[in-house]
Scaffold this motif. Structure first.
Motif, PDB file in Angstrom:
ATOM      1  N   GLU A   1      -5.217   2.708   9.730  1.00  0.00           N
ATOM      2  CA  GLU A   1      -5.585   3.896   8.967  1.00  0.00           C
ATOM      3  C   GLU A   1      -6.177   5.020   9.826  1.00  0.00           C
ATOM      4  O   GLU A   1      -6.185   6.179   9.407  1.00  0.00           O
TER       5      GLU A   1
ATOM      6  N   LYS B   1       0.825  -1.214   0.000  1.00  0.00           N
ATOM      7  CA  LYS B   1       0.000   0.000   0.000  1.00  0.00           C
ATOM      8  C   LYS B   1       0.859   1.265   0.000  1.00  0.00           C
ATOM      9  O   LYS B   1       0.305   2.375  -0.042  1.00  0.00           O
ATOM     10  N   LYS B   2       2.194   1.090   0.123  1.00  0.00           N
ATOM     11  CA  LYS B   2       3.112   2.237   0.232  1.00  0.00           C
ATOM     12  C   LYS B   2       2.735   3.119   1.423  1.00  0.00           C
ATOM     13  O   LYS B   2       2.737   4.348   1.341  1.00  0.00           O
ATOM     14  N   ARG B   3       2.425   2.467   2.546  1.00  0.00           N
ATOM     15  CA  ARG B   3       1.976   3.194   3.726  1.00  0.00           C
ATOM     16  C   ARG B   3       2.862   2.847   4.931  1.00  0.00           C
ATOM     17  O   ARG B   3       3.321   1.705   5.088  1.00  0.00           O
ATOM     18  N   LYS B   4       3.026   3.853   5.775  1.00  0.00           N
ATOM     19  CA  LYS B   4       3.805   3.724   6.994  1.00  0.00           C
ATOM     20  C   LYS B   4       2.915   4.135   8.164  1.00  0.00           C
ATOM     21  O   LYS B   4       2.329   5.222   8.153  1.00  0.00           O
ATOM     22  N   TYR B   5       2.805   3.246   9.180  1.00  0.00           N
ATOM     23  CA  TYR B   5       1.942   3.491  10.321  1.00  0.00           C
ATOM     24  C   TYR B   5       2.794   3.600  11.582  1.00  0.00           C
ATOM     25  O   TYR B   5       3.631   2.735  11.856  1.00  0.00           O
TER      26      TYR B   5
ATOM     27  N   VAL C   1      -0.248   8.172   9.967  1.00  0.00           N
ATOM     28  CA  VAL C   1      -0.086   7.544   8.664  1.00  0.00           C
ATOM     29  C   VAL C   1       0.774   8.424   7.765  1.00  0.00           C
ATOM     30  O   VAL C   1       0.542   9.635   7.659  1.00  0.00           O
ATOM     31  N   GLU C   2       1.775   7.810   7.132  1.00  0.00           N
ATOM     32  CA  GLU C   2       2.607   8.515   6.168  1.00  0.00           C
ATOM     33  C   GLU C   2       2.715   7.661   4.904  1.00  0.00           C
ATOM     34  O   GLU C   2       2.622   6.435   4.955  1.00  0.00           O
ATOM     35  N   ASP C   3       2.922   8.311   3.793  1.00  0.00           N
ATOM     36  CA  ASP C   3       3.185   7.590   2.553  1.00  0.00           C
ATOM     37  C   ASP C   3       4.653   7.199   2.469  1.00  0.00           C
ATOM     38  O   ASP C   3       5.540   7.951   2.883  1.00  0.00           O
TER      39      ASP C   3
END
Length: 315
Positions: A306, A264-268, A311-313
């Motif tokens: 989410e 998802k190219k997501r950083k939590y 949340v960062e890209d």
């Protein structure tokens, strides 16, 4: 009083046998009769495994064998060997007394040295240590070779080599020449992303080997795709994996957690207190499941990546 070699060895064993919460590749898998990976132990010491057999789980035939000793890149160095005082560690130890740190040669492998060292002045009581660990990670087998240069209580240098196998015994990836130590590693379930933490305290002196951080390698692209260095903000950083998530933890008074989802190219990101950490039940693709009140509770709540995390890209 100076510690003996065996006392120092005991410290390293303690430091590097800590299993991360996220590395769900437990020791028990090594003894699973249905596993494609069979750990072959030494005839003289059943506590020491010296090679890996790769097994066809249907026919039980051996497909391939990998000798951990013969393939150890640090077992054939051109230095004086020290006597083995304990058969529990079959690898070779070397006397490196009087050799400037910048002149130590380990067959072309890169040595990462502790920050702020005098590289040219010869030192006494220098020993080269040599270890390996083989770990089942999902459907893969990962072998980690480590080489230390230490002076009494201090780790002066470190070199690491990682080999990743499939269940047929084929080498999928060989990782070496790291520009940091590899404190701890993790591999995603799909075998694509390999993360490793570095730095922090590596010995009983409690002094930092280097700043702390982590890096993630895309094994298909053969390149580092994400990295963070936290300086000296945390005592140590560790990494693990759950399914195809990479987890990173920064340890201080509280617990700083990062989850990386490259699909998802997501950083939590979220910081947990010690009390919250004790309520963890399981990680899902959607978030973190917690016991509602205590670990005996029958009710749970989901912290969603989410909405309940920063949340960062991933760029």
């Amino acid at each position: 009083m100076k510690k003996t070699n065996m006392e120092r060895f005991g410290v390293f064993v303690i430091l590097f046998t800590i299993i991360s919460f996220f590395n769900l590749t437990g020791i028990a898998q090594q003894f699973d009769p249905n596993s494609p990976y069979q750990f072959v132990h030494d005839n003289k010491n059943s506590d020491v495994y010296v090679s890996i057999n790769f097994i066809d789980t249907t026919t039980k035939q051996i497909l391939n064998t990998f000798s951990l000793l013969e393939n150890n890149p640090f077992n054939n160095l051109d230095y004086t060997e020290l006597e083995k005082s304990d058969y529990g560690q079959p690898n070779i130890r070397y006397n490196l007394d009087g050799i400037p740190l910048n002149e130590i040669n380990i067959n072309g492998n890169k040595i990462v040295l502790r920050s702020s060292l005098d590289l040219t002045t010869p030192k006494l009581d220098i020993v080269g240590w040599n270890f390996y660990y083989a770990t089942i990670s999902g459907v893969y087998l990962v072998v980690h070779y480590l080489f230390y240069i230490n002076d009494d209580d201090f780790v002066l240098g470190r070199s690491d080599e990682i080999i990743i196998f499939n269940k047929k015994g084929e080498i999928l990836h060989k990782l070496k020449d790291f520009d940091t130590n590899v404190r701890e590693w993790a591999l995603t379930e799909n075998g694509r992303y390999f993360s490793y933490a570095y730095g922090g305290v590596l010995d009983e002196s409690l002094n930092y080997f280097s700043t702390v951080g982590y890096k993630v390698i895309d094994l298909e692209e053969d390149k580092i795709v994400y990295a963070e260095d936290f300086g000296y903000e945390y005592n140590e950083v560790r990494t693990g994996s759950k399914n195809n998530l990479i987890a990173v933890t920064g340890f201080s008074l509280d617990y700083y957690y990062i989850f990386l989802d490259f699909s998802k190219k997501r950083k939590y990101i979220r910081t947990f207190t010690n009390k919250e950490l004790g309520l963890w039940k399981e990680i899902t693709n959607e978030g973190l499941m917690l016991y509602q009140e205590d670990r005996n509770s029958n009710s749970f709540r989901l912290l969603q990546f989410e909405s309940d995390f920063k949340v960062e890209d991933i760029r």
